[in-house]
Write a protein that holds these residues in place. Sequence first.
Motif, PDB file in Angstrom:
ATOM      1  N   MET A  97      14.468  11.011  40.016  1.00  0.00           N
ATOM      2  CA  MET A  97      13.501  11.313  38.966  1.00  0.00           C
ATOM      3  C   MET A  97      13.797  10.372  37.805  1.00  0.00           C
ATOM      4  SD  MET A  97      12.678  14.846  36.959  1.00  0.00           S
ATOM      5  CE  MET A  97      11.412  15.457  38.026  1.00  0.00           C
ATOM      6  N   ILE A  98      12.747   9.906  37.160  1.00  0.00           N
ATOM      7  CA  ILE A  98      12.904   8.996  36.037  1.00  0.00           C
ATOM      8  C   ILE A  98      13.007   9.831  34.765  1.00  0.00           C
ATOM      9  CG2 ILE A  98      11.951   6.982  34.872  1.00  0.00           C
ATOM     10  CD1 ILE A  98      12.647   6.629  37.876  1.00  0.00           C
ATOM     11  N   ASN A 123       7.928   5.264  32.661  1.00  0.00           N
ATOM     12  CA  ASN A 123       7.709   6.014  33.895  1.00  0.00           C
ATOM     13  C   ASN A 123       8.338   7.406  33.866  1.00  0.00           C
ATOM     14  OD1 ASN A 123       6.309   3.952  35.375  1.00  0.00           O
ATOM     15  ND2 ASN A 123       8.242   2.837  35.410  1.00  0.00           N
ATOM     16  N   MET A 124       8.654   7.921  32.695  1.00  0.00           N
ATOM     17  CA  MET A 124       9.343   9.208  32.572  1.00  0.00           C
ATOM     18  C   MET A 124       8.588  10.308  33.316  1.00  0.00           C
ATOM     19  SD  MET A 124      10.432  11.467  29.239  1.00  0.00           S
ATOM     20  CE  MET A 124      10.719  10.050  28.264  1.00  0.00           C
ATOM     21  N   GLY A 125       9.351  11.097  34.100  1.00  0.00           N
ATOM     22  CA  GLY A 125       8.766  12.205  34.838  1.00  0.00           C
ATOM     23  C   GLY A 125       8.337  11.870  36.245  1.00  0.00           C
ATOM     24  N   ARG A 126       8.301  10.590  36.592  1.00  0.00           N
ATOM     25  CA  ARG A 126       7.894  10.205  37.940  1.00  0.00           C
ATOM     26  C   ARG A 126       9.036  10.469  38.919  1.00  0.00           C
ATOM     27  NH1 ARG A 126       4.682   4.542  37.988  1.00  0.00           N
ATOM     28  NH2 ARG A 126       4.060   5.342  40.033  1.00  0.00           N
ATOM     29  N   VAL A 127       8.660  10.746  40.163  1.00  0.00           N
ATOM     30  CA  VAL A 127       9.627  11.032  41.222  1.00  0.00           C
ATOM     31  C   VAL A 127       9.353  10.081  42.366  1.00  0.00           C
ATOM     32  CG1 VAL A 127      10.398  12.769  42.873  1.00  0.00           C
ATOM     33  CG2 VAL A 127       9.796  13.448  40.564  1.00  0.00           C
ATOM     34  N   LYS A 142       4.738  19.916  37.927  1.00  0.00           N
ATOM     35  CA  LYS A 142       3.347  19.943  38.367  1.00  0.00           C
ATOM     36  C   LYS A 142       2.902  18.530  38.746  1.00  0.00           C
ATOM     37  CE  LYS A 142       0.285  20.152  35.216  1.00  0.00           C
ATOM     38  NZ  LYS A 142      -0.543  20.497  34.092  1.00  0.00           N
ATOM     39  N   GLY A 143       2.281  18.375  39.889  1.00  0.00           N
ATOM     40  CA  GLY A 143       1.860  17.053  40.346  1.00  0.00           C
ATOM     41  C   GLY A 143       2.933  16.330  41.126  1.00  0.00           C
ATOM     42  N   ASN A 144       4.085  16.956  41.330  1.00  0.00           N
ATOM     43  CA  ASN A 144       5.199  16.385  42.101  1.00  0.00           C
ATOM     44  C   ASN A 144       5.668  15.028  41.606  1.00  0.00           C
ATOM     45  OD1 ASN A 144       5.384  18.598  43.796  1.00  0.00           O
ATOM     46  ND2 ASN A 144       3.838  17.779  45.187  1.00  0.00           N
ATOM     47  N   GLY A 145       5.517  14.762  40.318  1.00  0.00           N
ATOM     48  CA  GLY A 145       6.031  13.528  39.739  1.00  0.00           C
ATOM     49  C   GLY A 145       5.230  12.295  40.109  1.00  0.00           C
ATOM     50  N   ILE A 146       3.952  12.480  40.453  1.00  0.00           N
ATOM     51  CA  ILE A 146       3.096  11.345  40.810  1.00  0.00           C
ATOM     52  C   ILE A 146       2.222  11.016  39.603  1.00  0.00           C
ATOM     53  CG2 ILE A 146       1.233  10.575  42.312  1.00  0.00           C
ATOM     54  CD1 ILE A 146       2.441  12.485  44.426  1.00  0.00           C
ATOM     55  N   LYS A 147       2.229   9.742  39.204  1.00  0.00           N
ATOM     56  CA  LYS A 147       1.451   9.302  38.063  1.00  0.00           C
ATOM     57  C   LYS A 147       0.027   8.989  38.522  1.00  0.00           C
ATOM     58  CE  LYS A 147       1.599   6.035  34.239  1.00  0.00           C
ATOM     59  NZ  LYS A 147       2.326   4.896  33.672  1.00  0.00           N
ATOM     60  N   LEU A 148      -0.954   9.626  37.892  1.00  0.00           N
ATOM     61  CA  LEU A 148      -2.357   9.384  38.221  1.00  0.00           C
ATOM     62  C   LEU A 148      -2.886   8.213  37.412  1.00  0.00           C
ATOM     63  CD1 LEU A 148      -3.679  13.058  38.169  1.00  0.00           C
ATOM     64  CD2 LEU A 148      -2.983  11.721  40.157  1.00  0.00           C
ATOM     65  N   SER A 149      -3.875   7.503  37.976  1.00  0.00           N
ATOM     66  CA  SER A 149      -4.534   6.454  37.212  1.00  0.00           C
ATOM     67  C   SER A 149      -5.403   7.113  36.143  1.00  0.00           C
ATOM     68  CB  SER A 149      -5.388   5.578  38.133  1.00  0.00           C
ATOM     69  OG  SER A 149      -6.494   6.321  38.589  1.00  0.00           O
ATOM     70  N   ILE A 150      -5.918   6.341  35.227  1.00  0.00           N
ATOM     71  CA  ILE A 150      -6.734   6.884  34.145  1.00  0.00           C
ATOM     72  C   ILE A 150      -7.966   7.584  34.710  1.00  0.00           C
ATOM     73  CG2 ILE A 150      -8.138   6.262  32.142  1.00  0.00           C
ATOM     74  CD1 ILE A 150      -6.147   3.959  31.672  1.00  0.00           C
ATOM     75  N   ILE A 161      11.605   1.632  42.938  1.00  0.00           N
ATOM     76  CA  ILE A 161      11.341   2.971  43.451  1.00  0.00           C
ATOM     77  C   ILE A 161       9.936   3.024  44.036  1.00  0.00           C
ATOM     78  CG2 ILE A 161      11.159   5.398  42.764  1.00  0.00           C
ATOM     79  CD1 ILE A 161      13.072   4.427  40.378  1.00  0.00           C
ATOM     80  N   LYS A 162       9.767   3.827  45.110  1.00  0.00           N
ATOM     81  CA  LYS A 162       8.452   4.043  45.715  1.00  0.00           C
ATOM     82  C   LYS A 162       8.149   5.533  45.659  1.00  0.00           C
ATOM     83  CE  LYS A 162       6.204   2.138  49.490  1.00  0.00           C
ATOM     84  NZ  LYS A 162       6.290   1.549  50.823  1.00  0.00           N
ATOM     85  N   ASP A 163       6.974   5.901  45.107  1.00  0.00           N
ATOM     86  CA  ASP A 163       6.628   7.320  45.008  1.00  0.00           C
ATOM     87  C   ASP A 163       5.938   7.807  46.277  1.00  0.00           C
ATOM     88  OD1 ASP A 163       4.003   6.471  44.788  1.00  0.00           O
ATOM     89  OD2 ASP A 163       3.772   7.037  42.694  1.00  0.00           O
TER      90      ASP A 163
END
Length: 129
Positions: free
Chosen positions: A53-54, A59-63, A111-119, A81-83
Amino acid sequence: TRGPKGTPYCITHDGRTLRYPDPDVKTNDTVRVDITTGKILDFVKFEAGNTVMIKGGNNMGRVGVIMHRERHPGSFEIVHIKDAVGHTFSTRLTNVFVVGKGTKPWISLPKGNGIKLSIVEDRNAKMSK
């Protein structure tokens, strides 16, 4: 490291001092500690293939899973890292915290399992609510 009279010890990110750790535990590894006794139950090495986890930076919060680590003596070490979606990103070593062995995390993910969504994905998710 060694303390008074050669006693081996390690210090955790939250300031706990653990005496007589496993000799295989190194810097940046994660240990699971029994809070009541203060003993190490298990540990995970900081190596490619483990879940992280970052904890800082953009990238804070990404897994994700560690792909590889670039060593730059005298400068910042970079971890790639690869999500779960397949996006790859990189960050400084100090921003990375191992949270699981292999692809299975030891903790419950946010929530969201640490995946960053695009805008666009983020906007569509908010509009559908």
